[in-house]
Motif scaffolding. Structure first.
Motif, PDB file in Angstrom:
ATOM      1  N   THR A  95      44.349  43.668  32.157  1.00  8.48           N
ATOM      2  CA  THR A  95      43.916  43.341  34.234  1.00  8.48           C
ATOM      3  C   THR A  95      44.494  42.580  34.126  1.00  8.48           C
ATOM      4  O   THR A  95      44.273  42.647  35.789  1.00  8.48           O
ATOM      5  N   GLY A 108      43.814  43.703  38.296  1.00  8.91           N
ATOM      6  CA  GLY A 108      42.163  43.778  38.050  1.00  8.91           C
ATOM      7  C   GLY A 108      42.052  45.514  39.000  1.00  8.91           C
ATOM      8  O   GLY A 108      42.092  45.840  40.145  1.00  8.91           O
ATOM      9  N   PRO A 109      40.193  45.281  38.999  1.00  7.45           N
ATOM     10  CA  PRO A 109      40.012  46.406  39.639  1.00  7.45           C
ATOM     11  C   PRO A 109      39.616  46.174  40.912  1.00  7.45           C
ATOM     12  O   PRO A 109      39.698  47.216  41.340  1.00  7.45           O
ATOM     13  N   LEU A 162      39.322  39.445  39.345  1.00 14.33           N
ATOM     14  CA  LEU A 162      39.545  40.553  39.257  1.00 14.33           C
ATOM     15  C   LEU A 162      40.639  41.358  39.862  1.00 14.33           C
ATOM     16  O   LEU A 162      40.701  42.706  39.933  1.00 14.33           O
TER      17      LEU A 162
END
Length: 400
Positions: free
Chosen positions: A177, A182-183, A225
């Motif tokens: 990640t 990250g997303p 993120l």
């Protein structure tokens, strides 16, 4: 994802160091190169020979090794990696990182690196929960350090609770990640935070007790993120997080202008405690105290920043989240506020004096959405932020 990536792995001194051996093996199986650094304490638990064998690399141990300094100085070593991982991250190492100490190779590398740092804490539950350790964790999160764990479980000392180092698959997932950004990579999220100060005269102002801690934690969690974060903050008690675009304002009208300038955004989170009113006319000189005569203050209503963005005819962020700090009928008032403002979610909390939430380190929130009220347990503001940021990421990804 890890093919061709270089991980600088700093192994701290704790019984969980044995997991670092498996971590190195599995990272190499995924195509990563692992450059190991052992602290003096780590050598009490794993040997340099075993670490070198599993990493297939030289083990770095001594800050003052002249040969190493000639071949690869500690500055270069700290920057040659794609990611720095500390596993296990002991209370001592976290304290050194938070305090900016650099008295051995590991702490010097952590100070000198320009790469992201991911830590996997491991320590006794009482050490993890100690206020000093939690202060250090808060500082490091604010500095942009990423965390994985710790987990709850049985300790080598016989106690049970949070403090166990995350399992190797969890650490590898966190590494992926961090390296993949990250997303929320490619997403822009706007966050407002802190109080506003509305001047009465050149030395007095109207404000509230908001510290800005929750908004700051949210911005940091979104950054972790992978989001691009624009952080519009009033005069908060806590410093803004690193790695975000900070726009400092003082008044509600300045915050409104900054918010509008930051759009468009994929999501907007309005955590600021904006003053509802300002002075109808600010005096240019200090109001003098006069015996027997009280000043008359005339108020004007401040712009409603949340409603203005939530009800935009064009350019409205796909996800608009407001906050409702209430002292009575929290869920009912927050539900009504969501409908009145036109936002997607409201994060409601009880800020009555006896809760200690306003200006404190913990929060207990209820997420109000079209689906109803989702009551979250009381937890640290950092954990609230992490949970909210993940909910934002899940929602934006589902909307693709």
């Amino acid at each position: 994802m890890l093919n061709g990536k270089t991980i600088l792995l700093i192994i701290g001194g704790g019984i969980a160091a044995f997991k670092s051996l498996d971590l190195m093996r599995r990272l190499r199986d995924e195509g990563a190169r692992v450059v190991p650094v052992l602290t003096k304490a780590a050598e009490e638990f794993v040997t340099p020979l075993s670490v070198s064998a599993l990493a297939a690399e030289k083990v770095y141990r001594d800050l003052f090794d002249l040969t190493d300094e000639a071949e690869m100085g500690h500055i270069e070593l700290s920057r040659a990696a794609d990611l720095v991982v500390v596993a296990p991250a002991t209370a001592d190492l976290l304290g050194k990182m938070a305090g900016g100490l650099a008295n051995d190779l590991a702490s010097t590398l952590l100070m000198a690196t320009d790469k992201r740092v991911l830590v996997a804490p491991a320590m006794n539950v009482r050490m993890w929960e100690h206020p000093a350790c939690q202060r250090n964790v808060g500082t490091l999160r604010g500095d942009g350090v990423l965390f994985v764990g710790p987990n709850d479980g049985a300790m080598a000392c016989g106690e049970f609770g949070p403090g166990r180092m995350s399992e190797v698959p969890e650490i590898i997932a966190a590494i992926k990640t961090a390296l993949g950004d990250g997303p929320l990579k490619g997403k822009h999220v706007l966050v407002t935070s802190g109080p506003t100060h509305e001047p009465i005269d050149p030395v007095r102002y109207i404000a509230n007790r908001s510290s800005g801690a929750q908004g700051t934690a949210i911005a940091a969690a979104l950054r972790d993120l992978g989001a691009k974060v624009t952080f519009v903050t009033g005069p908060a008690d806590v410093p803004p997080p690193q790695g975000v675009e900070v726009v400092a304002v003082e008044t509600a009208r300045e915050m409104k202008d900054a918010v509008e300038a930051a759009l468009p955004a994929d999501a907007a989170i309005f955590a600021a405690a904006v003053a509802d009113w300002r002075m109808a006319s600010e005096t240019a000189s200090k109001i003098k105290k006069q015996d027997g005569a009280l000043p008359v203050l005339e108020f004007a209503e401040n712009p409603d920043i949340l409603a203005g963005v939530a009800q935009m005819a064009a350019g409205r962020p796909p996800l608009v989240i407001g906050f409702a700090a209430e002292t009575d009928d929290v869920i009912a008032n927050a539900t009504a506020k969501r409908a009145r403002k036109g936002c997607d979610w409201i994060v409601a909390n009880d800020v009555s004096a006896e809760t200690g939430i306003m200006g404190g380190s913990e929060n207990a929130v209820t997420l109000i959405s079209e689906a109803g009220a989702d009551v979250w347990p009381r937890m640290s503001k950092e954990k609230v932020a992490a949970q909210l940021a993940q909910r934002v990421a899940d929602t934006l990804l589902q909307a693709k």
